[in-house]
Design an enzyme around this catalytic site. Structure first.
Site, mmCIF file in Angstrom:
data_model
loop_
_atom_site.group_PDB
_atom_site.id
_atom_site.type_symbol
_atom_site.label_atom_id
_atom_site.label_comp_id
_atom_site.label_asym_id
_atom_site.label_seq_id
_atom_site.Cartn_x
_atom_site.Cartn_y
_atom_site.Cartn_z
ATOM 1 N N LYS A 186 3.205 10.998 -11.756
ATOM 2 C CA LYS A 186 2.351 10.144 -12.580
ATOM 3 C C LYS A 186 3.072 8.823 -12.829
ATOM 4 O O LYS A 186 4.220 8.812 -13.304
ATOM 5 C CB LYS A 186 2.047 10.798 -13.924
ATOM 6 C CG LYS A 186 0.858 11.723 -13.928
ATOM 7 C CD LYS A 186 0.562 12.116 -15.371
ATOM 8 C CE LYS A 186 -0.690 12.962 -15.476
ATOM 9 N NZ LYS A 186 -0.991 13.310 -16.878
ATOM 10 N N HIS B 12 -0.338 14.894 -26.823
ATOM 11 C CA HIS B 12 -0.377 13.513 -26.350
ATOM 12 C C HIS B 12 -1.622 12.752 -26.794
ATOM 13 O O HIS B 12 -1.579 11.531 -26.945
ATOM 14 C CB HIS B 12 -0.248 13.481 -24.828
ATOM 15 C CG HIS B 12 1.137 13.768 -24.333
ATOM 16 N ND1 HIS B 12 1.802 14.930 -24.628
ATOM 17 C CD2 HIS B 12 1.985 13.039 -23.559
ATOM 18 C CE1 HIS B 12 2.996 14.915 -24.056
ATOM 19 N NE2 HIS B 12 3.132 13.771 -23.421
ATOM 20 N N LYS C 225 7.150 22.453 -14.892
ATOM 21 C CA LYS C 225 6.295 21.340 -14.486
ATOM 22 C C LYS C 225 6.042 21.371 -12.990
ATOM 23 O O LYS C 225 4.920 21.118 -12.537
ATOM 24 C CB LYS C 225 6.909 20.002 -14.892
ATOM 25 C CG LYS C 225 5.959 18.838 -14.590
ATOM 26 C CD LYS C 225 6.309 17.575 -15.319
ATOM 27 C CE LYS C 225 5.217 16.527 -15.164
ATOM 28 N NZ LYS C 225 5.540 15.268 -15.867
ATOM 29 N N HIS D 166 7.980 7.598 -27.750
ATOM 30 C CA HIS D 166 6.954 8.494 -27.208
ATOM 31 C C HIS D 166 7.149 9.917 -27.718
ATOM 32 O O HIS D 166 6.194 10.566 -28.185
ATOM 33 C CB HIS D 166 7.012 8.448 -25.689
ATOM 34 C CG HIS D 166 6.072 9.409 -25.024
ATOM 35 N ND1 HIS D 166 4.698 9.289 -25.090
ATOM 36 C CD2 HIS D 166 6.311 10.525 -24.280
ATOM 37 C CE1 HIS D 166 4.133 10.283 -24.421
ATOM 38 N NE2 HIS D 166 5.082 11.045 -23.928
ATOM 39 N N ARG E 217 -3.134 20.918 -15.020
ATOM 40 C CA ARG E 217 -2.101 19.933 -15.360
ATOM 41 C C ARG E 217 -2.404 19.223 -16.672
ATOM 42 O O ARG E 217 -1.485 18.721 -17.340
ATOM 43 C CB ARG E 217 -1.938 18.916 -14.229
ATOM 44 C CG ARG E 217 -0.793 17.950 -14.474
ATOM 45 C CD ARG E 217 -0.433 17.116 -13.264
ATOM 46 N NE ARG E 217 0.643 16.205 -13.590
ATOM 47 C CZ ARG E 217 1.292 15.448 -12.720
ATOM 48 N NH1 ARG E 217 0.972 15.487 -11.432
ATOM 49 N NH2 ARG E 217 2.256 14.637 -13.113
ATOM 50 N N GLU F 284 -4.271 16.411 -11.707
ATOM 51 C CA GLU F 284 -4.809 16.728 -13.027
ATOM 52 C C GLU F 284 -6.319 16.953 -13.026
ATOM 53 O O GLU F 284 -7.065 16.362 -13.807
ATOM 54 C CB GLU F 284 -4.439 15.634 -14.035
ATOM 55 C CG GLU F 284 -4.525 16.114 -15.483
ATOM 56 C CD GLU F 284 -3.926 15.121 -16.471
ATOM 57 O OE1 GLU F 284 -4.672 14.657 -17.345
ATOM 58 O OE2 GLU F 284 -2.728 14.822 -16.345
ATOM 59 N N GLU G 293 9.431 16.833 -25.691
ATOM 60 C CA GLU G 293 8.831 17.305 -24.443
ATOM 61 C C GLU G 293 9.352 18.682 -24.068
ATOM 62 O O GLU G 293 8.641 19.505 -23.486
ATOM 63 C CB GLU G 293 9.087 16.302 -23.319
ATOM 64 C CG GLU G 293 8.434 14.944 -23.508
ATOM 65 C CD GLU G 293 6.921 14.967 -23.271
ATOM 66 O OE1 GLU G 293 6.369 16.017 -22.899
ATOM 67 O OE2 GLU G 293 6.296 13.903 -23.455
ATOM 68 N N ASN H 49 -0.483 17.692 -21.469
ATOM 69 C CA ASN H 49 -0.753 16.652 -22.456
ATOM 70 C C ASN H 49 -0.812 17.188 -23.879
ATOM 71 O O ASN H 49 -1.308 16.496 -24.780
ATOM 72 C CB ASN H 49 -2.067 15.942 -22.119
ATOM 73 C CG ASN H 49 -1.952 15.090 -20.872
ATOM 74 O OD1 ASN H 49 -1.141 14.180 -20.796
ATOM 75 N ND2 ASN H 49 -2.771 15.400 -19.875
ATOM 76 N N HIS I 91 -0.431 9.495 -28.324
ATOM 77 C CA HIS I 91 -0.694 8.188 -27.733
ATOM 78 C C HIS I 91 -1.376 7.259 -28.738
ATOM 79 O O HIS I 91 -1.135 6.044 -28.748
ATOM 80 C CB HIS I 91 -1.563 8.334 -26.485
ATOM 81 C CG HIS I 91 -0.812 8.857 -25.299
ATOM 82 N ND1 HIS I 91 -1.436 9.208 -24.119
ATOM 83 C CD2 HIS I 91 0.509 9.075 -25.098
ATOM 84 C CE1 HIS I 91 -0.536 9.632 -23.257
ATOM 85 N NE2 HIS I 91 0.651 9.556 -23.828
ATOM 86 N N ARG J 131 0.808 -1.231 0.000
ATOM 87 C CA ARG J 131 0.000 0.000 0.000
ATOM 88 C C ARG J 131 0.843 1.284 0.000
ATOM 89 O O ARG J 131 0.364 2.336 0.395
ATOM 90 C CB ARG J 131 -0.984 0.009 1.177
ATOM 91 C CG ARG J 131 -2.003 -1.124 1.128
ATOM 92 C CD ARG J 131 -3.077 -0.949 2.189
ATOM 93 N NE ARG J 131 -4.078 -1.993 2.091
ATOM 94 C CZ ARG J 131 -4.026 -3.148 2.743
ATOM 95 N NH1 ARG J 131 -2.998 -3.408 3.550
ATOM 96 N NH2 ARG J 131 -4.982 -4.044 2.613
#
Length: 351
Positions: free
Chosen positions: A136, A241, A220, A258, A234, A230, A178, A238, A245, A114
């Site tokens: 993330k 993206h 960032k 990527h 935030r 997000e 990026e 993306n 993606h 956990r």
């Protein structure tokens, strides 16, 4: 050394940017149990150096290199290793590698017993300027990228610019996507700086790289401190993206890097922005030129049509109430989350 602080109250942490591997605070250096997660490409280069940061000799596990291995199977392999070695809640996990290793290790850290501590030691440009910062973590699914994961902040991020000298040129270029992203979404002046220093960047001059990486990390960190999970701002990170993606998934994870897919995605976002009257054709050309300058692709793969994008975009994490949402550019250096893009409009612009 240059420092950036990610301000998240009790979960705040530093980003240290240097030419070597920074010393750790005693709370981390003296950890009783340490497991370094890396891959067969990075480990021979840096495992011994990073192991030397700790008082107690770390154990390590290697995961195959590449986006194709950012899976639930790899996630389970790491969990099984921790259980077999009798690791407890005191274990400190260390992600030594690029974005795949960072995402995998962080997701394991979020789930093992956990939640346990973890440290980011990113070795690729993409992970140094983006994926190692902000918490993330995720693995891919055949139906979508990063669809299974959690938010888990690291204890610290240690960035050594020296690792970029062993990075293949294609991987370095992918990281620059990026970097350009940050300029496009929030700092047009930074885009000018990047173009002015493009030669030094491509020659990997350490002082210029350190400035560039610090600027991206600061941008960032500021956004994450305001919107950690997000819920709003935030999502602007993306940019490119949603399209990118889809390219990665359709072409097969690892066939397109990527950053390469995101570069094309940003050009597509710029063209969609121009269609709405926000950017000029000159602005779109400037986006393409900046990406091309850093050896990145700017056109959609030949085998992809807009119909191939739609199934992936409809399951994108930004989808809300069944509506696709895109990050577009009202101006260079300014981004906005848009929820009224229709399939008909996409067909009109890209069909």
């Amino acid at each position: 050394m240059q420092k950036v602080e990610v301000q998240l109250g009790q979960r705040s942490y530093p980003i240290d940017i240097d030419t070597g591997f920074s010393a750790l605070p005693a709370t981390l250096a003296n950890a009783r149990q340490v497991v370094i997660v890396s891959n067969p490409t990075v480990a021979p280069l840096y495992l011994a150096k990073v192991s030397g940061l700790f008082s107690n000799p770390p154990q390590h596990i290697l995961i195959e290199d590449g986006e194709a291995f950012k899976t639930l199977a790899s996630f389970e392999t790491i969990l099984s290793f921790l259980l077999e070695k009798g690791m407890s809640r005191d274990v400190l996990l260390v992600a030594l590698g690029g974005g795949v290793i960072g995402d995998l290790t962080g997701f394991v850290a979020a789930c093992f017993q956990r939640g346990v501590r973890f440290l980011q030691v990113p070795t690729s440009l993409l992970s140094q300027v983006d994926s190692s910062v902000g918490g993330k973590t995720a693995v891919n699914h055949p139906l979508g990228k990063n669809m299974i994961g959690a938010f888990k902040q690291p204890e610290q991020v240690i960035i050594s610019t020296s690792t970029l000298t062993t990075l293949p040129p294609r991987e370095f270029a992918a990281g620059m996507a990026e970097v350009v992203k940050y300029a496009l979404l929030g700092d047009a002046g930074f885009l000018t700086w990047l173009m002015q220093h493009s030669e030094q960047i491509c020659l990997q001059q350490s002082d210029i790289l350190a400035q560039m990486i610090r600027h991206c990390c600061q941008m960032k960190a500021d956004i994450v401190s305001r919107d950690e999970t997000e819920q709003g701002e935030r999502a602007l990170l993306n940019l490119g993206h949603t399209f990118g993606h889809a390219i990665e998934a359709f072409m097969g994870y690892g066939n397109w890097l990527h950053g390469e897919a995101v570069a094309v995605g940003m050009v597509m976002a710029a063209k969609l922005s121009a269609h709405r009257g926000w950017l000029s054709e000159r602005d779109v050309a400037k986006v393409s030129s900046a990406l091309h300058c850093f050896q990145l692709p700017v056109t959609v793969p030949d085998k992809m049509k807009i119909a191939d994008f739609l199934p992936y975009m409809k399951t994108d994490k930004k989808v809300k109430n069944g509506q696709m949402r895109f990050v577009l550019l009202p101006a260079l250096g300014q981004a906005s989350l848009v929820a009224d893009v229709t399939e008909a409009e996409l067909q009109q612009v890209f069909g």
